[in-house]
Design a protein around this motif. Sequence first.
Motif, PDB file in Angstrom:
ATOM      1  N   UNK A  96       0.831  -1.250   0.165  1.00  0.00           N
ATOM      2  CA  UNK A  96       0.117  -0.079  -0.020  1.00  0.00           C
ATOM      3  C   UNK A  96       0.773   1.268  -0.039  1.00  0.00           C
ATOM      4  N   UNK A  97       2.287   1.009  -0.011  1.00  0.00           N
ATOM      5  CA  UNK A  97       3.159   2.169  -0.132  1.00  0.00           C
ATOM      6  C   UNK A  97       3.541   2.707   1.261  1.00  0.00           C
ATOM      7  N   UNK A  98       2.935   2.130   2.211  1.00  0.00           N
ATOM      8  CA  UNK A  98       3.349   2.711   3.750  1.00  0.00           C
ATOM      9  C   UNK A  98       4.749   2.047   4.091  1.00  0.00           C
ATOM     10  N   UNK A  99       5.718   3.142   4.442  1.00  0.00           N
ATOM     11  CA  UNK A  99       6.916   2.602   4.982  1.00  0.00           C
ATOM     12  C   UNK A  99       6.893   1.770   6.407  1.00  0.00           C
ATOM     13  N   UNK A 100       7.355   0.900   6.528  1.00  0.00           N
ATOM     14  CA  UNK A 100       7.402  -0.020   7.820  1.00  0.00           C
ATOM     15  C   UNK A 100       8.727  -0.271   8.097  1.00  0.00           C
ATOM     16  N   UNK A 101       9.104  -0.595   9.337  1.00  0.00           N
ATOM     17  CA  UNK A 101      10.148  -1.366   9.874  1.00  0.00           C
ATOM     18  C   UNK A 101      10.061  -2.542  10.255  1.00  0.00           C
ATOM     19  N   UNK A 102      10.946  -3.703   9.639  1.00  0.00           N
ATOM     20  CA  UNK A 102      11.147  -4.941   9.903  1.00  0.00           C
ATOM     21  C   UNK A 102      12.052  -5.403  10.962  1.00  0.00           C
ATOM     22  N   UNK A 103      11.826  -5.906  11.936  1.00  0.00           N
ATOM     23  CA  UNK A 103      12.833  -6.102  13.021  1.00  0.00           C
ATOM     24  C   UNK A 103      13.304  -7.618  12.640  1.00  0.00           C
TER      25      UNK A 103
END
Length: 136
Positions: A96-103
């Motif tokens: 959806x274009x949302x930046x997220x952080x993957x741990x």
Amino acid sequence: MNIPFLGNRREKSVMTLDPEGIAGLLAECELLRSQASGDGVLLDDTAASLEALDQLVPRWRDDEEILPWLGNDAGLYLGTVIVRTVPGAAWRIRSDGQPVVWLASGREFDVVACGLEWAASGAPQLSQLYAEAAEA
């Protein structure tokens, strides 16, 4: 309007950005950096700078136009600090274009939502969210 060749072109342009390029774009956070600088806080991409942000007087809460922008920047800055200091953390862009952080644990951390909540209410604190991500 569905124009397949535009969709493919856009997908390719996102896919060709290297992780450092994405990280650099997401780390800009101009509004937050300006606000913090005006209050004497240097944002140096450390956990200590998150603690300093938590101590700012939230003047932006009175401005409905600036609040979401500042919250977005706060989330991106939180993500920047996590990616730069927590082993195995990385930026990902959802479909959806949302930046997220993957741990490293495999957990997705929606830092923008966290930043928006922080800007609106001050809780949870950015330093608290960082500590949670660092432990995961």
